[in-house]
Motif scaffolding. Structure first.
Motif, PDB file in Angstrom:
ATOM      1  N   LEU A   1      -4.153   9.652  -1.234  1.00 43.95           N
ATOM      2  CA  LEU A   1      -2.862   9.647  -1.099  1.00 43.95           C
ATOM      3  C   LEU A   1      -2.567  10.229   0.306  1.00 43.95           C
ATOM      4  O   LEU A   1      -3.200  11.360   0.556  1.00 43.95           O
ATOM      5  CB  LEU A   1      -1.739  10.313  -2.084  1.00 43.95           C
ATOM      6  CG  LEU A   1      -1.928   9.809  -3.454  1.00 43.95           C
ATOM      7  CD1 LEU A   1      -0.888  10.346  -4.415  1.00 43.95           C
ATOM      8  CD2 LEU A   1      -1.431   8.130  -3.320  1.00 43.95           C
ATOM      9  N   THR A   2      -2.004   9.480   1.308  1.00 45.73           N
ATOM     10  CA  THR A   2      -1.678  10.503   2.441  1.00 45.73           C
ATOM     11  C   THR A   2      -0.051  10.265   2.794  1.00 45.73           C
ATOM     12  O   THR A   2       0.560   9.311   2.420  1.00 45.73           O
ATOM     13  CB  THR A   2      -2.133   9.686   3.660  1.00 45.73           C
ATOM     14  OG1 THR A   2      -3.530   9.022   3.168  1.00 45.73           O
ATOM     15  CG2 THR A   2      -2.067  10.564   4.826  1.00 45.73           C
TER      16      THR A   2
ATOM     17  N   GLU B   1       0.859  -1.316  -0.183  1.00 42.22           N
ATOM     18  CA  GLU B   1      -0.102   0.051   0.039  1.00 42.22           C
ATOM     19  C   GLU B   1       0.966   1.307  -0.026  1.00 42.22           C
ATOM     20  O   GLU B   1       0.387   2.482   0.284  1.00 42.22           O
ATOM     21  CB  GLU B   1      -0.933   0.011   1.320  1.00 42.22           C
ATOM     22  CG  GLU B   1      -2.012  -1.121   1.013  1.00 42.22           C
ATOM     23  CD  GLU B   1      -2.651  -1.266   2.493  1.00 42.22           C
ATOM     24  OE1 GLU B   1      -3.779  -2.090   2.506  1.00 42.22           O
ATOM     25  OE2 GLU B   1      -2.416  -0.822   3.566  1.00 42.22           O
ATOM     26  N   LEU B   2       2.090   1.081  -0.217  1.00 37.54           N
ATOM     27  CA  LEU B   2       3.032   2.293  -0.405  1.00 37.54           C
ATOM     28  C   LEU B   2       3.220   2.478  -1.884  1.00 37.54           C
ATOM     29  O   LEU B   2       3.665   1.502  -2.592  1.00 37.54           O
ATOM     30  CB  LEU B   2       4.206   1.762   0.420  1.00 37.54           C
ATOM     31  CG  LEU B   2       4.929   2.956   1.133  1.00 37.54           C
ATOM     32  CD1 LEU B   2       4.083   3.739   2.056  1.00 37.54           C
ATOM     33  CD2 LEU B   2       6.200   2.551   1.942  1.00 37.54           C
TER      34      LEU B   2
ATOM     35  N   PHE C   1       4.037   7.886  -0.806  1.00 34.72           N
ATOM     36  CA  PHE C   1       2.614   8.062  -0.096  1.00 34.72           C
ATOM     37  C   PHE C   1       1.905   6.644   0.377  1.00 34.72           C
ATOM     38  O   PHE C   1       2.489   5.737  -0.415  1.00 34.72           O
ATOM     39  CB  PHE C   1       1.515   8.748  -0.949  1.00 34.72           C
ATOM     40  CG  PHE C   1       1.901  10.201  -1.264  1.00 34.72           C
ATOM     41  CD1 PHE C   1       2.098  11.131  -0.343  1.00 34.72           C
ATOM     42  CD2 PHE C   1       2.611  10.435  -2.526  1.00 34.72           C
ATOM     43  CE1 PHE C   1       2.352  12.498  -0.592  1.00 34.72           C
ATOM     44  CE2 PHE C   1       2.997  11.745  -2.622  1.00 34.72           C
ATOM     45  CZ  PHE C   1       2.692  12.764  -1.776  1.00 34.72           C
ATOM     46  N   PHE C   2       1.231   6.730   1.391  1.00 29.82           N
ATOM     47  CA  PHE C   2       0.303   5.775   1.693  1.00 29.82           C
ATOM     48  C   PHE C   2      -0.745   5.956   0.670  1.00 29.82           C
ATOM     49  O   PHE C   2      -1.223   6.929   0.578  1.00 29.82           O
ATOM     50  CB  PHE C   2      -0.287   5.959   3.096  1.00 29.82           C
ATOM     51  CG  PHE C   2       0.508   5.601   4.200  1.00 29.82           C
ATOM     52  CD1 PHE C   2       1.662   4.663   3.868  1.00 29.82           C
ATOM     53  CD2 PHE C   2       0.464   6.117   5.438  1.00 29.82           C
ATOM     54  CE1 PHE C   2       2.506   4.509   5.113  1.00 29.82           C
ATOM     55  CE2 PHE C   2       1.065   6.024   6.694  1.00 29.82           C
ATOM     56  CZ  PHE C   2       2.020   5.037   6.526  1.00 29.82           C
ATOM     57  N   ALA C   3      -1.317   4.929   0.039  1.00 31.99           N
ATOM     58  CA  ALA C   3      -2.461   4.685  -0.929  1.00 31.99           C
ATOM     59  C   ALA C   3      -3.710   4.014  -0.526  1.00 31.99           C
ATOM     60  O   ALA C   3      -3.418   2.721  -0.251  1.00 31.99           O
ATOM     61  CB  ALA C   3      -1.744   4.457  -2.177  1.00 31.99           C
TER      62      ALA C   3
ATOM     63  N   GLY D   1      -4.421  14.434  -1.309  1.00 33.64           N
ATOM     64  CA  GLY D   1      -5.281  14.373  -2.272  1.00 33.64           C
ATOM     65  C   GLY D   1      -5.362  13.227  -3.263  1.00 33.64           C
ATOM     66  O   GLY D   1      -4.753  12.042  -2.772  1.00 33.64           O
ATOM     67  N   PRO D   2      -6.345  12.926  -4.015  1.00 30.95           N
ATOM     68  CA  PRO D   2      -6.784  11.936  -4.870  1.00 30.95           C
ATOM     69  C   PRO D   2      -5.662  11.828  -6.014  1.00 30.95           C
ATOM     70  O   PRO D   2      -5.260  12.785  -6.210  1.00 30.95           O
ATOM     71  CB  PRO D   2      -8.135  12.111  -5.354  1.00 30.95           C
ATOM     72  CG  PRO D   2      -8.389  13.548  -5.252  1.00 30.95           C
ATOM     73  CD  PRO D   2      -7.318  14.227  -4.318  1.00 30.95           C
ATOM     74  N   ALA D   3      -5.286  10.579  -6.366  1.00 30.14           N
ATOM     75  CA  ALA D   3      -4.565  10.434  -7.643  1.00 30.14           C
ATOM     76  C   ALA D   3      -5.146   9.283  -8.483  1.00 30.14           C
ATOM     77  O   ALA D   3      -5.380   8.317  -7.953  1.00 30.14           O
ATOM     78  CB  ALA D   3      -3.163   9.981  -6.857  1.00 30.14           C
TER      79      ALA D   3
END
Lengths: 381, 538, 250
Positions: free
Chosen positions: B93-94, B71-72, B82-84, B103-105
C-alpha cells in the motif's frame, strides 16, 4: 613493321633497361626456386613478391610519365585506371574460387551470398574466362580514358583544371566502389583468391611466374613507350607540352594526340593493376584514393619525368623506402614522403636521371655543351 | 483507458516540472477528499470524484487514473484509501497523497473500490478537465496532443468542455483536432466524422498524416475524405521536406563556402594550387581544440566564449603557417602550377603527420558552447543553432573578405599584383610582401573555417582531406578569380547535393554531383562566372 | 555576300567581336587578293592581333563572315583545320618548340599528314629531308640544325619560326610583328625574305616599325578601334588626316 618499329626505338640506355628487365625475369625466379635457402643468392618468396609488386608500380609510373613527362598532362587519377585493371583481374580470380568459398556457392562470390544476392550481376558474366578478363583489363581502363579524355581534351581543359578533374574522377570512383550495392565487394574489395589459370596462386612456382610476367610486361611497356616517344608522334607530344597552341597553328589536332597517349597510358596502368592484384592477393577501393594517384606522380618526379628510365627507378626507390620506413620508423614515413615532394619539386626538377645526366655531361663535355632540354620539361604545363 | 493514462502522465510531468505550482491544496484536505472515494456506493464515489476535480490539485489525475484501473483500495480496518500494488499474494500500500509507504497488506484486509461505466466517464471528464483546463498552457497543449495520439472516444466530453473555454488559438486548434480524432474513434454519425477528418487535415502535420492513414482504406465518405486529406497533407509535407532539404543544403553550402573561400583567394586570385589548403582548415580546428583545452583547465567560466577566443587564434595560426609555406616553398614555384600542386601536397602530408604526432591520431572532442547547442523549428523545419551560426558566420567571413579586397590598401595591392605583377612592382608595390600576405589571408580564412567545422565534424588529422576536392570543385565551378562565383558555386553545390540525397542516397548523390561538375567543366572550362577575353588567355 | 568574296583569298565582312562588353573588333571588313601582300598597321589595341585570332580560328567572331578562297567559312573550323587549309601564322612573340632541335622544328611543321597514327609510323623520306635542308638554308640555320631551339638567339628564333611557316607551304601567311626585337640588319633581311615569299604566297604582315613597312612597299591597311580607318599606299595613308590624328593625337 611493328617489330622493327619497336626495336629500332631503343637507344643505348633503353637496351640496357630492357636487358636488365629480361635478366630479372629469369634470374630472380631462379634465385627463388633453384638456389637453396642458405645461399647468398637465394631470393625469398617474400622478397620475390615484394619486388614483383614494385615492378607493377614501375609500370604504373611509366604510364604516368608518358602523359606527364611527354605531353604535360599531369594526371592525379591514374590510380583509377590501375585499380580498374586490378578489379578486372580480381573479378576473374573471384570467379576462379568457385565453390571453395566460405558459403560454397558455385557461382556467386562470398560477398554476394552475404548480401543475399540471388544471381550474378550482368557485369560479372564472362569473368570466369581468362581471355575475357584480360580483354577487360585493357578495355575498361582504355574506354574510360577514351571517354574522359575525349570530353576533356575536346573542350580544351588543360593544366591544373585537368589535374583536378582527374582527381575528382578517381575520388568519385572511390566513393562508388565503397558501396556494397555496386557489386564489387564494397569496403573489403575482392580477396581470398585461390588460383589463376589453374595454378594455385600461393604456390612458389605461380609467384615466380607472376614476377617474370611483371618484369616482361614492364619491358614490353618500356619498349612501346620508347617507340611512341621517339616517333614523330612523340615529337608532336613534346611540342604540345611546350607550346600547345603553336602546335595547333601548324595544323596538328592536339586533342587527338592527347587522346592517343592518354588512352595508351591508361591501358598500361590497367595492365599494371592486373599484375599487381594476384601478387598482393587483394584489391579494394583504397587503390582509388586520390592520395595513391599522387604518390605515383612523385615516383615519376623522383626518378625524372620525361626520361622513361626515371619512373622505373623512382617507383622502385620510393617504394623500397616506404617498405623500409613503415617497418622501421612508421612515424617518419609521411614526413619523408612529404619532404620528398617538396625537395624534388624545388631542387630536383628532373629527378635522379636528370641529376645523373648533369653529372655525366659535366664530366665528359665542356660546360657549354650541357644539355639544355630538360629545364623546360613540364614547365610549360 | 489509454487516454486517462496519458493525461495522468502529462499531469505528472507538469507537476514534476513545477512543484510549487499553485494548483495544490493541503495534504490533509486532499486526504480527506480521497478518503471519501471509499465511503459508499457509486453515487457517493461520483460526488467524491467531482469534489476531487474541483480542487484542481495536480495530484488528482494520477489518483483518478489508478481508480479507473481498479488499483485504489480501502483498508477495511480504518477506511483509509491507498494505491495498491500486487506483491506476491499480498498488496503493498502507498499513500496516494504523500506517496508514503504504508506497508504490506494481506488480501483479506483491503477492498477494491468498484468502478462502473458511469464512474469511468466521471473520471475521464474530471481528469480531462484537470489537464485540459490546467492553468498552465504547456500542460493544456501537452494534454491536447496526448489525446490526439490516443484517439479515445472517452475524452470527448472533457474536450468539449475545454474547447469552450480555451483562449489560446493554437492550443484550441490542437484541442479541436484532438476532438476530431476522438470523434472518429467514437460511434458518431458519418457526417460528423467527415467534418472531423477535415479538422485533422487542417493540422497538416506528420502526426495527422499518420492518424489519417488509419482511415484511408475505409469505405464510404469517411474513407474518401481521409484519402483526400492525406494526399493534401502529403503534398504539403513534401513542400516542408523540400524546405528542410533546402535548409540542409544551405547549411552544407555554407560549410563548402567556408572551406572554399580561402582557396578562392590562393587559387582564384593568386593562381596558386595549394593542396595543403585542407590542412589549414585542420590547423584551425586544432587551434580551437587547444583553446578549449586551455580554457577548460584554467578558466572554465569562459567556456561559452571559447569559440570567439579561438577565432583570432585559429586565423593567426593558419595565416602564419600559410606565410611560412609561401615563403619557403611556393614562392620558388610561381608560374609552375603543377609543381606547386605537388610541393604543397608534400606540405600537407608533413602537416598531417605533425598534428598526428602532437595530438595523436584519434578524433578530438571540441565542445559546443551553450549558445550553439539546441535547436528550434520553423514550421516543420528543424533548425539547429550550430548550423544557423555557421551559415551566418560563413556569410560574415565572405562579406568581410569582399570588404578587405575592395576597401583596403592590401586589397588594392593584391588586385594590382594579380593583374600585372611587373607594373605593380614598377609603381612601388612590394610584390613579395603582397604575395605572402595574400597567401596568409587565404590560409587564415581556412583557419576560421576550421573553427566552424570543429563544431560539426570530427577533429582529426585527416579533417582537411575531406574538404580539399570539394573546395576545388566549388572554386572551379563558380569561376576562378571570382569571389561571388565561389559563393554561388558553394550554395548551388550544397543545395544540389542535399536535394539529390533523398532520391539517390548520400554517396550516390555525391558521385552524381562530382560527375556533373566534371561534365560541367568540359562545357565551361572557366566556370560559371568566367572572365573572358585576352586577359585570361594563357 | 559570296559574290563579293569570289576570287578573293581572304574575305572579312562586317566582323565584330567583343570581350566582356569591350568591342575588340568592330564591323571590320577586309579583302585580300591571291598573291597579294598587305601590311596592317595601327596603334596598340586597334585589334590587329584579335583579327589574326579570328582568321586562324582561335577566336570566334560574334557576327560577320570570314571566308577563305571565296567560299570556305573559317568561323566553323578549328585552328588545326584552318592551318591545314593553308593559312600559316607567326606569332608576335617567337614561339618555337624549345626542347626540339632546329631540324625537328622544321620537320614537325613540314607539310604532310597530320593524323595521330600517320605520325606514329612516320618515317622521314628523302624528299622530305631535301625539303628540310633547303628550308634550313633559306633561313640560314643549316649549321645550327642539331642545336636545341631554346638555345637560338631571339632573331634566329624569329627566322626559325618563319622557316616553320614556309615548311607548312601555306597559301596565306599571317605574320605578326616579324621585326620586333631584331637588329637593323636583321630587319632589312627579314623584309627581303618576306618579299621573296610574297612572290608565291599571299602575306599579311602586322607591324609597328614604319621603316620595315616602307621597305615592304605594299598596300597598307590602318586599323583603329577594331575597324579599318584607311587603306592605300604607305604615303597615301600617312597623309590621311584621320590617320595622323589617331597616331599623333589631337
Amino acid at each position: 613493321m611493328i617489330t622493327s618499329f619497336l626495336i629500332d626505338s631503343l637507344d643505348r640506355r633503353g637496351r640496357i633497361v630492357v636487358g636488365l628487365l629480361v635478366a630479372l625475369a629469369l634470374l630472380v625466379p631462379a634465385g627463388n626456386l633453384l638456389v637453396p635457402e642458405g645461399s647468398a643468392f637465394h631470393v625469398s618468396t617474400y622478397q620475390l613478391t615484394l619486388f614483383g609488386k614494385y615492378l607493377t608500380y614501375a609500370l604504373l609510373a611509366l604510364s604516368v610519365d608518358l602523359v606527364w613527362g611527354y605531353c604535360g598532362i599531369l594526371s592525379l587519377g591514374h590510380g583509377a585506371f590501375f585499380a580498374l585493371g586490378g578489379y578486372a583481374m580480381g573479378m576473374y580470380l573471384m570467379r576462379q574460387i568457385g565453390a571453395r568459398g566460405v558459403y560454397a556457392d558455385p557461382v556467386l562470390p562470398d560477398f554476394m551470398v552475404f548480401l543475399n544476392w540471388k544471381e550474378l550481376p550482368w557485369f560479372w558474366h564472362g569473368f570466369d574466362m581468362a581471355w575475357y578478363a584480360l580483354l577487360m583489363v585493357i578495355l575498361v581502363p582504355g574506354l574510360l580514358a577514351l571517354l574522359f579524355g575525349w570530353l576533356s581534351f575536346r573542350s580544351r581543359v588543360t593544366g591544373v583544371y585537368l589535374s583536378i578533374i582527374t582527381q575528382a574522377l578517381t575520388y568519385a570512383l572511390l566513393l562508388a566502389f565503397f558501396r556494397n550495392d555496386m557489386g564489387f565487394g564494397g569496403n573489403n574489395g575482392l580477396t581470398d583468391f585461390k588460383d589463376i589459370v589453374g595454378f594455385p596462386i600461393q604456390a612458389p612456382g605461380t609467384r615466380a611466374a607472376l614476377f617474370a610476367a611483371s618484369a616482361l610486361m614492364l619491358a614490353l611497356g618500356f619498349v612501346v613507350a620508347s617507340a611512341v616517344v621517339r616517333s614523330k608522334l612523340g615529337k608532336v607530344l613534346v611540342a604540345i607540352r611546350d607550346a600547345e597552341s603553336r602546335t595547333r597553328f601548324i595544323g596538328y589536332r592536339v586533342e587527338h594526340y592527347k587522346l592517343f597517349v592518354w588512352t595508351l597510358s591508361a591501358v598500361m596502368a590497367g595492365v599494371a593493376g592486373a599484375l599487381y592484384v594476384p601478387q598482393v592477393g587483394i584489391i579494394n577501393p583504397s587503390e582509388f584514393d586520390p592520395a595513391a594517384s599522387i604518390e605515383a606522380v612523385i615516383w615519376v618526379a623522383v626518378g625524372g619525368r620525361g626520361t622513361l628510365v626515371g619512373p622505373l627507378i623512382g617507383a622502385v626507390a620510393v617504394n623500397f623506402g616506404k617498405t623500409w620506413f613503415t617497418g622501421a620508423l612508421p612515424e617518419v614515413w609521411l614526413y619523408a614522403l612529404g619532404a620528398l615532394f617538396v625537395v624534388v619539386t624545388l631542387f630536383l626538377p628532373r629527378g635522379i636521371v636528370g641529376l645523373w645526366d648533369r653529372v655525366v655531361s659535366r664530366r665528359t663535355k665542356p660546360a657549354k655543351e650541357m644539355d639544355g632540354s630538360g629545364r623546360r620539361a613540364g614547365e610549360a604545363a | 483507458m489509454r487516454f486517462l493514462r496519458l493525461l495522468a502522465i502529462v499531469a505528472a510531468l507538469a507537476a514534476g516540472l513545477q512543484p510549487a505550482l499553485a494548483g495544490r491544496i493541503a495534504d490533509a484536505d486532499l486526504s480527506a477528499r480521497v478518503a471519501a472515494l471509499g465511503a459508499g456506493g457509486f453515487d457517493e464515489v461520483e460526488t467524491a470524484i467531482t469534489d476531487l476535480a474541483a480542487t484542481g490539485d495536480d495530484r488528482v489525475p494520477a489518483i483518478l487514473d489508478r481508480l479507473g484501473e481498479g488499483e485504489l483500495m480501502v483498508r477495511k480496518a480504518d477506511g483509509a484509501v491507498f494505491f495498491a500494488d500486487k506483491a506476491g499474494k499480498d498488496y503493498r500500500l502507498t499513500d496516494p497523497v504523500t506517496g508514503a509507504d504504508a506497508g504490506p497488506a494481506p488480501k483479506a484486509t483491503v477492498e477494491k473500490i468498484k468502478v462502473n461505466n458511469r464512474i469511468r466517464r466521471a473520471i475521464a471528464s474530471a481528469v480531462g478537465a484537470l489537464t485540459l483546463m490546467s492553468p498552465d498552457p504547456a500542460v493544456r497543449r501537452a494534454a491536447a496532443e496526448a489525446v490526439m495520439k490516443s484517439a479515445d472516444a472517452a475524452a470527448l466530453p472533457a474536450l468539449e468542455q475545454a474547447i469552450a473555454v480555451e483562449t489560446v488559438p493554437d492550443i484550441r486548434a490542437a484541442m479541436v483536432a484532438a476532438r476530431a480524432t476522438a470523434l472518429l474513434a467514437s460511434d458518431a454519425p458519418e457526417s460528423d466524422k467527415v467534418a472531423a477528418i477535415a479538422a485533422i487535415a487542417d493540422l497538416g502535420s506528420r502526426d495527422a498524416l499518420g492518424f489519417l492513414s488509419g482511415y484511408t482504406s475505409a469505405d464510404g465518405a469517411v474513407g474518401d475524405a481521409a484519402r483526400k486529406a492525406a494526399a493534401a497533407i502529403e503534398s504539403r509535407l513534401m513542400l516542408w521536406d523540400m524546405g528542410q532539404n533546402l535548409w540542409y543544403g544551405l547549411s552544407l553550402g555554407s560549410v563548402l563556402l567556408l572551406a572554399a573561400i580561402g582557396l578562392a583567394i590562393t587559387f582564384g586570385v593568386m593562381g596558386v594550387i595549394n593542396m595543403a589548403h585542407g590542412e589549414m582548415v585542420m590547423l584551425g580546428a586544432y587551434a580551437t581544440f587547444t583553446v578549449q583545452e586551455v580554457i577548460r583547465t584554467s578558466w572554465p567560466g569562459l567556456f561559452d566564449y571559447s569559440l570567439l577566443i579561438a577565432l583570432p587564434v585559429a586565423f593567426l595560426t593558419a595565416a602564419l603557417a600559410g606565410i611560412l609555406i609561401e615563403r619557403s616553398v611556393i614562392r620558388w614555384l610561381y608560374g609552375r602550377p603543377l609543381e606547386t600542386l605537388l610541393a604543397t601536397w608534400g606540405v600537407s602530408l608533413i602537416l598531417q603527420q605533425a598534428v598526428r604526432s602532437l595530438y595523436g591520431a584519434n578524433n578530438r572532442e571540441v565542445g559546443n558552447p551553450s549558445w550553439m547547442s539546441g535547436s528550434f523549428s520553423v514550421g516543420d523545419i528543424q533548425v539547429t543553432w550550430t548550423r544557423l551560426w555557421i551559415i551566418l558566420f560563413a556569410l560574415a567571413v565572405f562579406l568581410a573578405l569582399i570588404a578587405v579586397l575592395k576597401r583596403t590598401r592590401l586589397g588594392l595591392e593584391m588586385r594590382a599584383v594579380t593583374q600585372n605583377r611587373q607594373m605593380a612592382a614598377a609603381v612601388g608595390i612590394r610584390t613579395p610582401l603582397v604575395d605572402a600576405l595574400t597567401f596568409g589571408l587565404g590560409s587564415g580564412i581556412a583557419g576560421l573555417a576550421g573553427v566552424a567545422l570543429s563544431q560539426i565534424d570530427n577533429v582529426s588529422p585527416n579533417l582537411g582531406r575531406g574538404y580539399i576536392i570539394d573546395s576545388f570543385m566549388v572554386v572551379v565551378f563558380g569561376g576562378v578569380g571570382n569571389l561571388w562565383g565561389t559563393l554561388v558555386g558553394a550554395l548551388t553545390l550544397g543545395v544540389a547535393n542535399k536535394m539529390l540525397e533523398p532520391y539517390a542516397g548520400a554517396v550516390l548523390g555525391k558521385i552524381i554531383l562530382l560527375l556533373a561538375i566534371i561534365l560541367f567543366i568540359q562545357k565551361r572550362p572557366r566556370g560559371l562566372f568566367a572572365l573572358k577575353g585576352r586577359a585570361v588567355e594563357a | 555576300m559570296t559574290d563579293k568574296a569570289e576570287g578573293s583569298l581572304l574575305y572579312l565582312d562586317d566582323v565584330s567581336v567583343s570581350f566582356d562588353g569591350f568591342r575588340a573588333i568592330n564591323r571590320l571588313s577586309l579583302v585580300l587578293e591571291p598573291g597579294e601582300m598587305r601590311a596592317i598597321i595601327g596603334p596598340n589595341g586597334a585589334g590587329k592581333t584579335t583579327m589574326m585570332d579570328i582568321i586562324t580560328g582561335k577566336t570566334r567572331p560574334d557576327t560577320g563572315d570570314v571566308l577563305f578562297d571565296g567560299s570556305v567559312d573559317l568561323t566553323r573550323l578549328d585552328e588545326a583545320a584552318i592551318a591545314n587549309l593553308g593559312i600559316g601564322r607567326k606569332f608576335q612573340k617567337p614561339t618555337v618548340f624549345e626542347s626540339h632541335s632546329v631540324e625537328d622544328n622544321i620537320a614537325l611543321a613540314l607539310k604532310g599528314r597530320r593524323g595521330a597514327f600517320a605520325t606514329l609510323f612516320h618515317r622521314r623520306s628523302a624528299a622530305e629531308q631535301d625539303r628540310i635542308d633547303a628550308l634550313l638554308a633559306t633561313i640560314r640555320l643549316s649549321d645550327k640544325r642539331d642545336l636545341l631551339a631554346a638555345r637560338l638567339s631571339h632573331g634566329q628564333k624569329q627566322w626559325l619560326e618563319i622557316g616553320m611557316l614556309l615548311a607548312q607551304e601555306p597559301r596565306l601567311l599571317l605574320v605578326d610583328e616579324p621585326a620586333a626585337g631584331m637588329t637593323d640588319a636583321e630587319t632589312a633581311e627579314t623584309a627581303i625574305l618576306l618579299k621573296d615569299i610574297a612572290r608565291t604566297q599571299s602575306v599579311v604582315v602586322v607591324e609597328h616599325d614604319m621603316t620595315f613597312v616602307r621597305a615592304l612597299d605594299v598596300k597598307v591597311t590602318v586599323l583603329h578601334e577594331g575597324s579599318v580607318l584607311a587603306e592605300g599606299s604607305l604615303d597615301a595613308v600617312s597623309a590621311n588626316p584621320k590617320v595622323i590624328e589617331v597616331y599623333l593625337g589631337r
